[in-house]
Design an enzyme around this catalytic site. Structure first.
Site, PDB file in Angstrom:
ATOM      1  NE  ARG A  26      -4.132  -1.401  -0.296  1.00  0.00           N
ATOM      2  CZ  ARG A  26      -5.320  -1.439   0.473  1.00  0.00           C
ATOM      3  NH1 ARG A  26      -5.694  -0.647   1.336  1.00  0.00           N
ATOM      4  NH2 ARG A  26      -6.254  -2.523   0.124  1.00  0.00           N
ATOM      5  NE  ARG A  30      -6.945   5.248   1.967  1.00  0.00           N
ATOM      6  CZ  ARG A  30      -7.988   4.349   2.349  1.00  0.00           C
ATOM      7  NH1 ARG A  30      -9.153   4.876   2.539  1.00  0.00           N
ATOM      8  NH2 ARG A  30      -7.615   3.127   2.597  1.00  0.00           N
ATOM      9  NE  ARG A  39      -9.708   7.433  -3.641  1.00  0.00           N
ATOM     10  CZ  ARG A  39     -10.978   7.596  -3.505  1.00  0.00           C
ATOM     11  NH1 ARG A  39     -11.566   8.500  -4.196  1.00  0.00           N
ATOM     12  NH2 ARG A  39     -11.601   6.880  -2.604  1.00  0.00           N
ATOM     13  CG  ASP A  76      -8.570  -3.746  -4.825  1.00  0.00           C
ATOM     14  OD1 ASP A  76      -8.058  -2.940  -4.147  1.00  0.00           O
ATOM     15  OD2 ASP A  76      -9.017  -4.580  -4.477  1.00  0.00           O
ATOM     16  CE1 TYR A 152     -13.050  -8.380   0.583  1.00  0.00           C
ATOM     17  CE2 TYR A 152     -11.093  -9.743   0.028  1.00  0.00           C
ATOM     18  CZ  TYR A 152     -11.751  -8.515   0.963  1.00  0.00           C
ATOM     19  OH  TYR A 152     -10.894  -8.191   1.833  1.00  0.00           O
TER      20      TYR A 152
HETATM   21  O1  CP3 Z   1       0.324   0.381  -3.187  1.00  0.00           O
HETATM   22  C1  CP3 Z   1      -0.134  -0.884  -3.501  1.00  0.00           C
HETATM   23  O2  CP3 Z   1       0.035  -1.715  -2.492  1.00  0.00           O
HETATM   24  C2  CP3 Z   1      -0.855  -1.279  -4.604  1.00  0.00           C
HETATM   25  C3  CP3 Z   1      -2.223  -1.193  -4.827  1.00  0.00           C
HETATM   26  C4  CP3 Z   1      -3.156  -2.247  -3.893  1.00  0.00           C
HETATM   27  C5  CP3 Z   1      -4.447  -1.863  -3.405  1.00  0.00           C
HETATM   28  N1  CP3 Z   1      -5.218  -2.785  -3.272  1.00  0.00           N
HETATM   29  C6  CP3 Z   1      -4.932  -0.203  -3.395  1.00  0.00           C
HETATM   30  C7  CP3 Z   1      -6.080  -0.124  -2.949  1.00  0.00           C
HETATM   31  C8  CP3 Z   1      -2.960  -3.525  -3.936  1.00  0.00           C
HETATM   32  C9  CP3 Z   1      -1.888  -4.263  -3.785  1.00  0.00           C
HETATM   33  C10 CP3 Z   1      -4.132  -3.785  -3.231  1.00  0.00           C
HETATM   34  C11 CP3 Z   1      -4.435  -5.414  -2.636  1.00  0.00           C
HETATM   35  C12 CP3 Z   1      -5.899  -5.508  -1.926  1.00  0.00           C
HETATM   36  N2  CP3 Z   1      -6.877  -5.236  -2.094  1.00  0.00           N
HETATM   37  C13 CP3 Z   1      -5.826  -6.545  -0.963  1.00  0.00           C
HETATM   38  C14 CP3 Z   1      -4.532  -7.512  -0.320  1.00  0.00           C
HETATM   39  C15 CP3 Z   1      -3.819  -6.623   0.495  1.00  0.00           C
HETATM   40  C16 CP3 Z   1      -4.507  -6.635   1.614  1.00  0.00           C
HETATM   41  O3  CP3 Z   1      -4.460  -5.408   2.133  1.00  0.00           O
HETATM   42  O4  CP3 Z   1      -4.727  -7.468   2.500  1.00  0.00           O
HETATM   43  C17 CP3 Z   1      -7.186  -6.458  -0.535  1.00  0.00           C
HETATM   44  C18 CP3 Z   1      -7.699  -7.568   0.480  1.00  0.00           C
HETATM   45  C19 CP3 Z   1      -7.984  -5.604  -1.326  1.00  0.00           C
HETATM   46  C20 CP3 Z   1      -9.214  -5.360  -1.473  1.00  0.00           C
HETATM   47  C21 CP3 Z   1      -9.700  -3.972  -0.576  1.00  0.00           C
HETATM   48  N3  CP3 Z   1      -9.155  -2.827  -1.508  1.00  0.00           N
HETATM   49  C22 CP3 Z   1     -10.210  -3.306   0.381  1.00  0.00           C
HETATM   50  C23 CP3 Z   1     -10.703  -4.327   1.344  1.00  0.00           C
HETATM   51  C24 CP3 Z   1     -10.216  -1.931   0.208  1.00  0.00           C
HETATM   52  C25 CP3 Z   1     -10.831  -0.994   1.526  1.00  0.00           C
HETATM   53  C26 CP3 Z   1     -10.117  -0.795   2.416  1.00  0.00           C
HETATM   54  C27 CP3 Z   1      -9.276   0.240   2.316  1.00  0.00           C
HETATM   55  O5  CP3 Z   1      -7.964   0.104   2.675  1.00  0.00           O
HETATM   56  O6  CP3 Z   1      -9.855   1.568   1.936  1.00  0.00           O
HETATM   57  C28 CP3 Z   1      -9.484  -1.802  -1.042  1.00  0.00           C
HETATM   58  C29 CP3 Z   1      -9.247  -0.145  -1.247  1.00  0.00           C
HETATM   59  C30 CP3 Z   1      -8.089   0.284  -1.714  1.00  0.00           C
HETATM   60  N4  CP3 Z   1      -7.292  -0.617  -2.523  1.00  0.00           N
HETATM   61  C31 CP3 Z   1      -7.474   1.429  -1.523  1.00  0.00           C
HETATM   62  C32 CP3 Z   1      -6.382   1.284  -2.074  1.00  0.00           C
HETATM   63  C33 CP3 Z   1      -5.000   2.554  -2.258  1.00  0.00           C
HETATM   64  C34 CP3 Z   1      -8.089   2.591  -0.829  1.00  0.00           C
HETATM   65  C35 CP3 Z   1      -9.075   3.267  -1.454  1.00  0.00           C
HETATM   66  C36 CP3 Z   1      -8.987   4.681  -1.800  1.00  0.00           C
HETATM   67  O7  CP3 Z   1      -8.118   5.430  -2.173  1.00  0.00           O
HETATM   68  O8  CP3 Z   1     -10.073   5.280  -1.278  1.00  0.00           O
END
Ligand code: CP3
Length: 341
Positions: A26, A30, A39, A76, A152
């Site tokens: 991540r 944010r 964003r 994602d 999911y």
């Molecule tokens: O920088 C990085 O790591 C690359 C981008 C990336 C994202 N999601 C962007 C993202 C990666 C590799 C993921 C993987 C992901 N997505 C996982 C596996 C890793 C982990 O965290 O366990 C999972 C379970 C998801 C599913 C997911 N995506 C959830 C549950 C959420 C909501 C929770 C949250 O953090 O907001 C997301 C949203 C998400 N994916 C965001 C980002 C940057 C936040 C969204 C935003 O900018 O509003």
């Protein structure tokens, strides 16, 4: 094109490196004000993911701002269920939500096997990012592990327990395997597409590994992860199974280069369980980065020493939290980059 910084690829292959390389799960997100700015210009998270120019921009931000040794493509894990026929929404402050979920054999039969063309926006974002990076650092591609994607698809949203998904395993084991195989086939196609587009390295995220029993984990998760590892030999592969303490010995036998550890896994014990032939990735508790600078530096050096000089890629034990301070994140990265054994 040859890479100017290939430390991470060399560490993954077990070659000696001048210093321990680092990237952060991540890292694009944010925690960076620059990300929040891009964003805010977009309709939402999905538009960002689906617009290659913007996905490329936020993928490169942490390389410029934090100085990490790799970029990870901004996307994602949930793009795979969508490509198979289950669209998702990212609901502000709540997380993912699926309007359709999997409940029956008919639902599974209706799903498509995904191909790279179905995810052309990710493929285009990878091509563009490779061009813009111009060989500065490797680009990491990724996908969710089949069990986490399954969770999911059944649950339809995030959950503390994923009890609907676990109920499906207990009540419909054969249908579970049918669905897991479809996800696996889609994931292999997708990852192969990412390699063709230019991904230098790949990671599988099994975020919900830790809620299964060891026996269920072998049957419903590791079996499919191992198919993916066997199918992909073109670039180094990392498997990160959060909380899967019980699986570490078996993970040592996977056909992959690197195993990710979370912070609840003891480093020395993990090395002993996984064996000498894998690179380990991780594993600082992201919450350390709420502490003062002195504590961050001290704990980071302690972690580096516990892993030792070889076969380690520094990272966190899970993703960065959005409310961490950018300068403290940078302190973690700088401490790793400045340290020499
Ligand atoms: O920088 C990085 O790591 C690359 C981008 C990336 C994202 N999601 C962007 C993202 C990666 C590799 C993921 C993987 C992901 N997505 C996982 C596996 C890793 C982990 O965290 O366990 C999972 C379970 C998801 C599913 C997911 N995506 C959830 C549950 C959420 C909501 C929770 C949250 O953090 O907001 C997301 C949203 C998400 N994916 C965001 C980002 C940057 C936040 C969204 C935003 O900018 O509003």
């Amino acid at each position: 094109m040859s890479l100017k910084n290939d430390l991470i690829l060399r560490a993954a292959k077990g070659e000696k490196t001048e210093r321990t390389p680092v990237w952060l799960m991540r890292q694009a997100g944010r925690v960076l004000p620059e990300y929040r700015e891009v964003r805010a210009k977009m309709g939402g998270f999905k538009e960002l993911v689906e617009t290659p120019e913007f996905a490329c921009e936020v993928t490169i931000q942490p390389v410029d701002i934090l100085g990490v040794d790799a970029a990870i493509i901004f996307s994602d894990i949930l793009v795979i269920p969508e490509a198979m026929g289950l669209p998702y929404q990212m609901v502000e402050a709540k997380g993912p939500w699926f309007e359709k979920t999997i409940k029956s054999k008919a639902d599974i039969d209706q799903l498509r096997i995904a191909h790279p063309e179905d995810l052309h926006y990710v493929i285009d974002a990878i091509k563009l990012t490779k061009k813009e990076l111009n060989g500065r650092v490797p680009l990491i591609g990724f996908a969710g592990a089949p069990w986490t994607i399954f969770a999911y698809m059944i649950e339809g949203s995030g959950s503390k327990t994923f009890s609907k998904a676990k109920k499906f395993l207990y009540t419909n084991p054969e249908l579970s395997h049918l669905l897991l195989q479809k996800i696996t086939d889609s994931t292999i196609n997708y990852l192969k597409g990412q390699i063709v587009a230019g991904a230098d390295m790949l990671q599988l995220f099994d975020s919900w590994a830790g809620i299964l029993s060891p026996e269920q984990y072998n049957q419903f998760s590791l079996k499919y992860i191992s198919q993916i590892c066997d199918a992909i030999n073109e670039v180094p592969m990392t498997v990160f199974a959060k909380d899967a303490h019980f699986a570490r010995r078996d993970m040592g036998k996977l056909n992959c280069n690197t195993i990710g550890l979370d912070w609840t896994m003891d480093i020395v014990e993990s090395r002993e369980m996984i064996g000498p032939n894998k690179t380990l990735q991780g594993n600082m508790d992201p919450c350390l980065l709420y502490a003062d600078y002195e504590t961050i530096k001290k704990e980071t050096i302690k972690m580096l020493k516990a892993f030792g000089p070889n076969r380690h890629i520094a990272n966190l034990g899970h993703g960065l939290y959005p409310d961490l301070e950018k300068d403290k994140v940078k302190c973690y990265v700088d401490t790793i980059k400045e340290f020499r054994f």
